[in-house]
Each structure stands twice: as structure tokens, then as C-alpha cells.
Design an enzyme around this catalytic site. Structure first.
Site, PDB file in Angstrom:
ATOM      1  CB  THR A 205      -0.987  -0.046   1.188  1.00  0.00           C
ATOM      2  OG1 THR A 205      -1.916   1.025   1.072  1.00  0.00           O
ATOM      3  CG2 THR A 205      -0.296   0.019   2.533  1.00  0.00           C
ATOM      4  CG  ASN A 206      -0.140   4.753  -1.532  1.00  0.00           C
ATOM      5  OD1 ASN A 206      -0.760   5.624  -0.933  1.00  0.00           O
ATOM      6  ND2 ASN A 206      -0.631   4.124  -2.603  1.00  0.00           N
ATOM      7  CG  LEU A 207       3.370   6.395   3.680  1.00  0.00           C
ATOM      8  CD1 LEU A 207       4.628   7.205   3.969  1.00  0.00           C
ATOM      9  CD2 LEU A 207       2.888   5.705   4.960  1.00  0.00           C
TER      10      LEU A 207
ATOM     11  CB  ALA B   3      -2.081   7.539  -3.691  1.00  0.00           C
TER      12      ALA B   3
END
Ligand code: C5P
Length: 224
Positions: free
Chosen positions: A29-31, A96
Site C-alpha cells: 500500500t502507500n501513505l 494514490a
């Protein structure tokens, strides 16, 4: 701020990160916090629009009056967007989305076998949700107005213009400055076929209201 500048419009927003499974208990995943997209959904609702918010895994409350669809992977986000895009008149892609996902998610948890060998992972490209929607007949005919986001770290203006053309959207919004992931404030650069304008540093709440007003002006011709 004209409170009902989007009356009669149906706004579809994507927000947050995606989660791409490696196995049933792990993933990539990402932030992205989803804060900007949620603020935009709230502002669009307050401006009188019907709002559908397709959210990746985030810890945020649903803005009042907004229809929320929770998803995890990019492919699930795409399916939810496709399901809602038919009624939408404005699509704002703030999510995102992971560029790649593991080619084959394991059916069972991948276990250490004590040999010291590490798993090898292959990736495949995820669908570009925004570019796909922007190519659809309703977007091409102007019935569906598409807005993209960009997080660039250098040559902001040139990169934003190039991305606007590459994605095929009339309006591209770039985050200005260092990473805004998780922060409560931001500054935005708006790039369209007329050129470039800025929304100076402010809370994401205020920026979302200003951006919604800018979009309303472009879509309905109303000054907001
Ligand atoms: O190419 P890049 O990821 O920088 O593009 C960012 C914009 O495209 C954002 O609006 C994002 O929500 C959208 N996007 C998408 N699907 C992808 C990748 C990006 O909708 N797979």
C-alpha cells in the site's frame, strides 16, 4: 463561496491508497491518508452535488450526505468507479492508486520454511482508472468533466501539463511542495488549457472548497 454552485451535478471522487494483496495477510500500500479526497467530497456535497466517494483503506469518517463505497485493490476501485461513472457529471481522481500489483496473490499465507530462501515476486501493471474514464464517450463528449491529481517533486508546471495531456483530462491539479501525505494542509497548482493558477497554502478543507468552486466555474460557467 457560493454554497450551491454544484446543484444538479453528480460528483464521483476516488480517495486514499489502494491495497494490493501479496497473500491473505500481507499486501502493498502507500501513505496516502485520503484527507484531500474526503475534503473534496465534503465540499462538493456542501455545494449541492450528489456525491459518491470511492475510498481505499483509510481511517476517516464519511462526510455527511456522501455515498461511500469502500474498496481495497486498484481493480476493485476501477469496478466501483465504472459502476458509478455512468451517472456522474464530474470525476475527481485523488486516489494514490498503486502502479503495480503482485502478479499472483498467494491463496494461503506464505510461510518461512527455515531455508533462508526469500520469496521472489513478479509485478503487473494496474489499470489507470483516470485515463480510462477520461477516454470514455461521456468524458469525450463533455458530459463528464474529469479532474486528475499529481504529486510531483520537480519541474512541477511542465510535469503537470504533460500529465494533463497524457491522462486526457481538462484539469490537472498538482500538490505543491514537499509530500502532503497525511498532513492537514496543502497548496495546489491548477493546470488547464488556459494555463496555470495557484491556490495558496491553506487547510485541505479550505482548498477543497476553493477547488470545488474552480471546478463549478469550469463546468457550469457559474462564478462561485
Ligand atoms: O500517473 P500518476 O499516478 O501520477 O497519476 C495521478 C492521477 O491519476 C491521479 O489523479 C490518480 O488518482 C490517477 N490514477 C488512477 N489510476 C492509476 C494511477 C493514477 O486513477 N492506476
Amino acid at each position: 463561496f457560493a454554497p450551491k454552485s454544484l446543484l444538479g451535478q453528480h460528483v464521483l471522487v476516488t480517495a486514499g491508497p489502494t491495497f494490493e494483496a501479496i497473500d491473505p495477510v500481507r499486501g502493498i500500500t502507500n501513505l496516502s491518508s485520503g484527507k484531500m479526497g474526503f475534503a473534496i467530497a465534503r465540499a462538493a456535497r456542501e455545494a449541492g452535488a450528489e456525491v459518491t466517494l470511492v475510498a481505499g483503506p483509510v481511517h476517516l469518517p464519511t462526510p455527511r450526505g456522501v455515498r461511500r463505497i469502500d474498496v481495497d485493490s486498484a481493480r476493485n476501485m476501477l469496478a466501483a468507479v465504472d459502476g458509478s461513472a455512468k451517472e456522474a457529471t464530474i470525476f475527481i481522481a485523488t486516489a494514490a492508486v498503486a502502479d503495480w500489483r503482485p502478479a499472483n496473490a498467494a491463496e494461503h499465507k506464505i510461510k518461512k520454511d527455515g531455508s533462508g530462501e526469500v520469496p521472489q515476486m513478479q509485478f503487473v501493471e494496474n489499470p489507470d482508472i483516470l485515463a480510462g474514464v477520461a477516454r470514455s464517450p461521456r468524458a469525450q463528449s463533455g458530459e463528464l468533466y474529469c479532474v486528475g491529481f499529481a504529486a510531483e517533486s520537480e519541474n512541477l508546471e511542465a510535469n503537470a501539463q504533460a500529465k494533463r495531456v497524457r491522462k486526457g483530462v481538462p484539469l490537472l491539479v498538482a500538490n505543491i511542495g514537499p509530500s502532503t501525505f497525511g498532513k492537514d494542509d496543502n497548496a495546489l497548482l491548477l493546470v488547464d488549457d488556459e494555463g496555470v493558477s495557484q491556490l495558496p497554502h491553506a487547510s485541505k478543507r479550505l482548498l477543497a472548497q476553493q477547488l470545488v468552486a474552480e471546478i463549478a466555474r469550469r463546468v457550469t460557467g457559474m462564478s462561485a
